[in-house]
Design a protein around this motif. Sequence first.
Motif, mmCIF file in Angstrom:
data_model
loop_
_atom_site.group_PDB
_atom_site.id
_atom_site.type_symbol
_atom_site.label_atom_id
_atom_site.label_comp_id
_atom_site.label_asym_id
_atom_site.label_seq_id
_atom_site.Cartn_x
_atom_site.Cartn_y
_atom_site.Cartn_z
ATOM 1 N N LYS A 72 20.219 -1.062 15.190
ATOM 2 C CA LYS A 72 21.166 -0.055 15.890
ATOM 3 C C LYS A 72 22.306 0.027 14.834
ATOM 4 C CE LYS A 72 18.100 -0.978 19.953
ATOM 5 N NZ LYS A 72 17.295 -1.589 19.305
ATOM 6 N N TRP A 73 22.669 0.367 14.094
ATOM 7 C CA TRP A 73 23.990 0.790 13.552
ATOM 8 C C TRP A 73 23.894 2.391 13.078
ATOM 9 C CZ3 TRP A 73 23.587 -3.148 8.696
ATOM 10 C CH2 TRP A 73 24.420 -4.487 9.629
ATOM 11 N N LYS A 74 24.450 3.118 13.348
ATOM 12 C CA LYS A 74 24.985 4.091 12.609
ATOM 13 C C LYS A 74 25.665 4.742 11.602
ATOM 14 C CE LYS A 74 25.505 5.423 18.074
ATOM 15 N NZ LYS A 74 26.512 6.580 18.708
ATOM 16 N N VAL A 122 17.684 0.912 3.233
ATOM 17 C CA VAL A 122 19.016 0.783 4.119
ATOM 18 C C VAL A 122 18.387 1.680 5.244
ATOM 19 C CG1 VAL A 122 21.043 1.909 3.719
ATOM 20 C CG2 VAL A 122 20.256 1.247 2.174
ATOM 21 N N GLU A 123 17.797 2.578 5.227
ATOM 22 C CA GLU A 123 17.815 3.536 6.370
ATOM 23 C C GLU A 123 17.229 2.437 7.973
ATOM 24 O OE1 GLU A 123 16.886 8.012 5.710
ATOM 25 O OE2 GLU A 123 15.571 6.325 5.256
ATOM 26 N N GLU A 124 15.921 1.459 7.321
ATOM 27 C CA GLU A 124 15.607 0.900 8.272
ATOM 28 C C GLU A 124 16.529 -0.483 8.394
ATOM 29 O OE1 GLU A 124 12.068 -1.456 9.581
ATOM 30 O OE2 GLU A 124 12.224 1.181 9.105
ATOM 31 N N GLU A 154 0.670 -0.982 -0.306
ATOM 32 C CA GLU A 154 0.248 0.328 0.032
ATOM 33 C C GLU A 154 0.706 1.230 -0.330
ATOM 34 O OE1 GLU A 154 -2.356 -0.268 3.132
ATOM 35 O OE2 GLU A 154 -4.010 -2.173 2.463
ATOM 36 N N HIS A 155 0.516 2.698 -0.892
ATOM 37 C CA HIS A 155 0.946 3.346 -0.667
ATOM 38 C C HIS A 155 2.242 3.449 -1.404
ATOM 39 C CE1 HIS A 155 -2.540 4.966 1.509
ATOM 40 N NE2 HIS A 155 -1.593 3.787 2.301
ATOM 41 N N GLN A 156 2.642 2.524 -2.403
ATOM 42 C CA GLN A 156 3.822 2.282 -3.227
ATOM 43 C C GLN A 156 4.967 1.491 -2.001
ATOM 44 O OE1 GLN A 156 4.664 5.503 -5.491
ATOM 45 N NE2 GLN A 156 2.699 4.870 -6.947
ATOM 46 N N GLY A 157 4.843 1.379 -1.144
ATOM 47 C CA GLY A 157 5.590 0.861 0.342
ATOM 48 C C GLY A 157 6.117 -0.096 -0.830
ATOM 49 N N LEU A 158 7.607 0.385 0.205
ATOM 50 C CA LEU A 158 8.600 -1.347 -0.183
ATOM 51 C C LEU A 158 8.686 -2.231 1.236
ATOM 52 C CD1 LEU A 158 11.824 0.474 -0.553
ATOM 53 C CD2 LEU A 158 10.249 -0.461 -1.905
ATOM 54 N N PHE A 159 8.444 -3.779 1.030
ATOM 55 C CA PHE A 159 8.146 -4.592 1.797
ATOM 56 C C PHE A 159 10.302 -5.544 2.441
ATOM 57 C CE2 PHE A 159 4.357 -5.899 -0.476
ATOM 58 C CZ PHE A 159 3.672 -5.855 0.330
ATOM 59 N N PHE A 160 9.923 -5.469 3.885
ATOM 60 C CA PHE A 160 11.499 -5.272 4.622
ATOM 61 C C PHE A 160 11.200 -6.811 5.468
ATOM 62 C CE2 PHE A 160 15.016 -4.491 7.159
ATOM 63 C CZ PHE A 160 14.892 -4.182 6.451
ATOM 64 N N PRO A 161 11.670 -7.719 5.618
ATOM 65 C CA PRO A 161 11.679 -8.854 6.303
ATOM 66 C C PRO A 161 11.504 -8.591 8.087
ATOM 67 C CG PRO A 161 13.907 -9.028 4.989
ATOM 68 C CD PRO A 161 13.421 -7.415 4.718
#
Length: 428
Positions: free
Chosen positions: A322-324, A314-316, A25-32
């Motif tokens: 908890k990487w910077k 990448v941000e997710e 939805e809303h062109q959201g990317l899927f992430f595990p």
Amino acid sequence: MKLYNLKNHYEQVSFLKAVKMGLGEHQGLFFPIDLPILKAKELDAMIEMDFLTRSVKILSMLIGNEISINDLKKYVYHAFSFPGPKIAPVTDNISCCELFHGPTLAFKDFGARFMERILSHLNTNNEIITILTATSGDTGAAVAHAFYKSKNIRVVILYPEGKISKLQETLFCTLGHNITTIAIDGSFDECQTLVKQAFNDHQLKKNTGLNSANSINISRLLAQICYYFEAYALIPKKHRNNIVISVPCGNFGNLTAGLLAKSMGLPIKSFIAATNTNDTVPRFLKTGKWKPYNCISTISNAMDISRPNNWPRVEELFHRKKWKLNQLGYGSISDNVTCKTLIQLKNMGYISEPHAAIAYKLLKNQLQSNEYGLFFGTAHPAKFKNVVDDILNITVPLPEKLKIPSKLPILSHYMKPNFEKLKKILIT
């Protein structure tokens, strides 16, 4: 395997559903939801495996029991049935990991061919599926060849007219049959916008069985994780403790796959996000401000993207682990410096192409004395023959895979970036 939509965490789907949908939805990317982590002994055992056996193991860990291990093995062996990554030493502490020995001479063969196997596995009812994808160069050829003459699957590829190399164009715009190619009078970002508009049209999606083969599709992304493990396995053991990998970045799918490999326990010390003048991400990492500019045409055209689709992943991942973000290396290189770097590489005995040259230059600039550097060669130099020949004053021989397509007529449609015209092509 369960995945969630980055724009709506309540939308959760299986791996196979995510592959079929492409976007949420809303062109959201899927992430595990779950990110498996290898124990030290598991990693050691896995590194000793051959590429295909290891790839089946990695993908089975990620996908789970949605696909039987026998079927998964069959799909991986079919998808990766070409020479895998090769390590080409350039200096004592820098090598190129060549990922371009597949059918279309680009790293995208790995992901595109695996996605084709998964979609064919899904299509038990022989429904018509329409693959709609935008390409800045190499995706188009990889996807077209992966799906060429696939039963009940139609492929429509958009590309910026005059902004990919002629040999890139001939690889996927000369096939015909179930492959439709459209040259857009505009940039890659405008091609990508048209794809997003199509996915926003729910009736169109339903009527055409619309899907995408860009790196937004999770199946492509997971397949790319496999060659990071192979690259690590091919490096001499004495160098494995301090590996830095420099990745040429366009849509940032390749880097995302590497970071996912690291999250699984692959001991890569750090990564460098290497871009050309289209430097949205390097500027963001430097200033904290996301400010895409208009896309600029460069000699490294596959990276001519100012709004990279995969950056939210990448941000997710950095948030989840908890990487910077300031631990990620980055940089951008101009065409002028890219040309000089290609000459430097030639003088060291290595013939490269613009995308890999950018990755090499940033790696050389940032590598510490105790580190071992790997830069990714994502496409064969012959795919950019005119540019490479001109800069290096040589004649790059054409591989057999390019000779026949280069003599065939281009079968593309030509149009302005107009969604209504695209829609008519999709529904015919």
